[in-house]
Design a protein around this motif. Structure first.
Motif, PDB file in Angstrom:
ATOM      1  N   SER A  42      25.682   4.105 -11.644  1.00 41.53           N
ATOM      2  CA  SER A  42      26.650   4.820 -10.816  1.00 41.53           C
ATOM      3  C   SER A  42      27.756   5.430 -11.689  1.00 41.53           C
ATOM      4  O   SER A  42      27.453   6.169 -12.625  1.00 41.53           O
ATOM      5  N   SER A 124      23.605  13.603   3.396  1.00 37.34           N
ATOM      6  CA  SER A 124      24.812  12.955   2.869  1.00 37.34           C
ATOM      7  C   SER A 124      26.030  13.642   3.447  1.00 37.34           C
ATOM      8  O   SER A 124      25.979  14.798   3.886  1.00 37.34           O
ATOM      9  N   THR A 155      18.585   3.436 -11.353  1.00 34.39           N
ATOM     10  CA  THR A 155      18.535   4.090 -10.052  1.00 34.39           C
ATOM     11  C   THR A 155      17.690   3.245  -9.104  1.00 34.39           C
ATOM     12  O   THR A 155      17.072   2.260  -9.508  1.00 34.39           O
ATOM     13  N   ILE A 158      13.766   5.517  -3.659  1.00 34.29           N
ATOM     14  CA  ILE A 158      13.984   5.431  -2.216  1.00 34.29           C
ATOM     15  C   ILE A 158      12.737   4.941  -1.487  1.00 34.29           C
ATOM     16  O   ILE A 158      12.828   4.150  -0.532  1.00 34.29           O
ATOM     17  N   ALA A 180      21.368  10.886 -10.248  1.00 36.77           N
ATOM     18  CA  ALA A 180      20.578   9.963  -9.429  1.00 36.77           C
ATOM     19  C   ALA A 180      21.165   8.563  -9.461  1.00 36.77           C
ATOM     20  O   ALA A 180      21.209   7.862  -8.440  1.00 36.77           O
ATOM     21  N   ALA A 183      24.058   8.365  -6.949  1.00 40.04           N
ATOM     22  CA  ALA A 183      23.838   8.945  -5.617  1.00 40.04           C
ATOM     23  C   ALA A 183      23.908   7.860  -4.540  1.00 40.04           C
ATOM     24  O   ALA A 183      22.892   7.467  -3.948  1.00 40.04           O
ATOM     25  N   LEU A 184      25.111   7.380  -4.262  1.00 37.10           N
ATOM     26  CA  LEU A 184      25.290   6.285  -3.305  1.00 37.10           C
ATOM     27  C   LEU A 184      25.278   6.829  -1.871  1.00 37.10           C
ATOM     28  O   LEU A 184      26.150   7.610  -1.493  1.00 37.10           O
ATOM     29  N   PRO A 185      24.305   6.419  -1.053  1.00 42.61           N
ATOM     30  CA  PRO A 185      24.257   6.898   0.331  1.00 42.61           C
ATOM     31  C   PRO A 185      25.212   6.097   1.219  1.00 42.61           C
ATOM     32  O   PRO A 185      25.582   4.983   0.870  1.00 42.61           O
ATOM     33  N   PRO A 190      20.348  12.115  -2.129  1.00 46.49           N
ATOM     34  CA  PRO A 190      19.349  11.660  -3.096  1.00 46.49           C
ATOM     35  C   PRO A 190      19.055  12.755  -4.110  1.00 46.49           C
ATOM     36  O   PRO A 190      19.287  13.935  -3.857  1.00 46.49           O
ATOM     37  N   TYR A 198      15.618   9.528  -5.639  1.00 44.26           N
ATOM     38  CA  TYR A 198      16.350   8.345  -6.086  1.00 44.26           C
ATOM     39  C   TYR A 198      17.759   8.312  -5.511  1.00 44.26           C
ATOM     40  O   TYR A 198      18.400   9.343  -5.305  1.00 44.26           O
ATOM     41  N   TRP A 199      18.221   7.069  -5.287  1.00 37.51           N
ATOM     42  CA  TRP A 199      19.590   6.788  -4.905  1.00 37.51           C
ATOM     43  C   TRP A 199      20.245   5.942  -5.996  1.00 37.51           C
ATOM     44  O   TRP A 199      19.609   5.545  -6.983  1.00 37.51           O
ATOM     45  N   ASP A 200      21.485   5.628  -5.770  1.00 35.85           N
ATOM     46  CA  ASP A 200      22.306   4.819  -6.673  1.00 35.85           C
ATOM     47  C   ASP A 200      21.628   3.478  -6.992  1.00 35.85           C
ATOM     48  O   ASP A 200      21.161   2.775  -6.099  1.00 35.85           O
TER      49      ASP A 200
END
Length: 367
Positions: A42, A124, A155, A158, A180, A183-185, A190, A198-200
């Motif tokens: 992050s 987002s 990462t 998802i 990536a 990338a905190l949802p 993403p 990919y997310w956080d």
């Protein structure tokens, strides 16, 4: 016993608190410590990319440029001093960020983009295109991949829900890998990399210590773990404290539990080696013994904890409170904690490359 070691930075995620890591790095750089490997998640991945993507002499300057840019909308000072006015100031600053975003980092999407019946609804609340431009300005990706320290960013895949690490020793990294990792949802969208999204990495674990330990190699390591959330804290006294304490526990990723686990694995490995020396030659290749001898990292490890400690005015919004005042305070705290550790008699008298796992937590004002 080894007389040299590789220096590793392990950088936790934590949004606006990441200025603490920048300050900590500045103090480490002043001590002439050469960094060989940086692992981040992050905001830790963003700081890591800036460190690895610039020559030593410009790293602190580039870090400061990044942090001053993303706090440039909130440079005014509190109208009064004291715990309560300072707390109100921080909450107002965080509210402004939630409504308007942070320059060079993220901006709010139009409300219509979030409408679920739109042809292509947004995934987002914020658009991170400004961060892409900022990374291109502050990170030299050619330098990062060809000359910089090793970089590893964590990462979350998802579709599988599993950790996915991108490592500069295994592939060429670019802006997508860094974004990536952060990338905190549902705040940030993403990021697609080679057909996968990919997310956080903080969704799985907010600290890349396990990855470093599992890929440590055979050379002695000195790991500087710079955490932004403390697992330890006071009992909450109101609902705001409850929200903050929950976030601290969730994102601290049980740092000390992980450390204790690896210390135990080191002990098992050492015991297995002693046992092997007592066994007859025909039993040296026993698969059960081999399993025990492979427990834990195959090298001596020194682990140094630096942990951002809660300030009296901080609340649940501390990780998205991007005011210049708070950024400067976090940065200064990082410098101070590293300074206390490097000046401590226990650190100065340590054995470099001592077998097993040595742990130092000397940065606290109370140490």
């Amino acid at each position: 016993m080894p007389t040299a070691e590789r220096n590793v930075l392990v950088l936790q995620g934590g949004g606006a608190l990441g200025a603490y890591q920048a300050g900590a790095y500045e103090k480490l750089a002043q001590s002439r410590l050469e960094i060989d490997w940086v692992a981040g998640i992050s905001i830790g991945a963003i700081n890591a990319a800036i460190i690895c993507g610039n020559p030593v002499e410009t790293r602190v300057e580039r870090l400061r440029s990044f942090w001053e840019q993303i706090t440039s909308d909130l440079t005014y000072a509190p109208w009064m001093w004291g715990p309560k006015p300072r707390r109100i100031y921080s909450e107002i600053a965080a509210a402004e960020v939630a409504l308007a975003g942070a320059p060079g980092f993220f901006r709010p999407r139009p409300l219509l983009a979030l409408w679920p019946f739109a042809a292509h609804p947004a995934l987002s609340f914020y658009d991170t295109a400004p961060l892409a431009a900022t990374l291109n300005e502050t990170v030299d990706f050619d330098y990062l991949n060809e000359k910089g320290p090793r970089l590893s960013v964590g990462t979350t895949d998802i579709e599988t829900g599993n950790f996915a690490y991108f490592d500069s020793t295994e592939m060429r990294l670019d802006m997508r890998h860094i974004m990536a990792s952060g990338a905190l949802p549902p705040g940030f969208p993403p990021v697609e990399i080679d057909g996968h999204f990919y997310w956080d990495g903080g969704l799985v674990s907010n600290t890349p210590l396990q990855y470093v330990m599992e890929n440590a190699g055979t050379e002695a390591l000195c790991i500087f773990q710079i955490d932004l959330f403390s697992a330890r804290g006071d009992l909450p006294v109101d609902i705001a404290d409850v929200q903050q304490r929950e976030k601290d526990i969730r994102y601290s990723s049980r740092t000390r539990l992980t450390t204790d686990r690896y210390r135990h694995l080191h002990d098992i490995r050492a015991a297995a080696e002693r046992l092997a020396a007592k066994l007859p030659k025909e039993m040296q290749s026993d698969p059960d013994l081999a399993l025990l001898r492979d427990a834990g990292p195959d090298c001596p490890v020194t682990l140094v904890h630096f942990i951002h400690r809660k300030e009296g005015f901080e609340r649940n919004s501390k990780d998205y409170e991007f005011s210049r005042l708070s950024m400067t305070e976090h940065w200064t705290a990082g410098i101070a904690d590293v300074g206390r550790t490097l000046a401590h008699r226990k650190w100065k008298s340590r054995e470099i490359g001592k077998d097993g796992l040595q742990v130092f937590d000397l940065g606290s004002r109370n140490t």
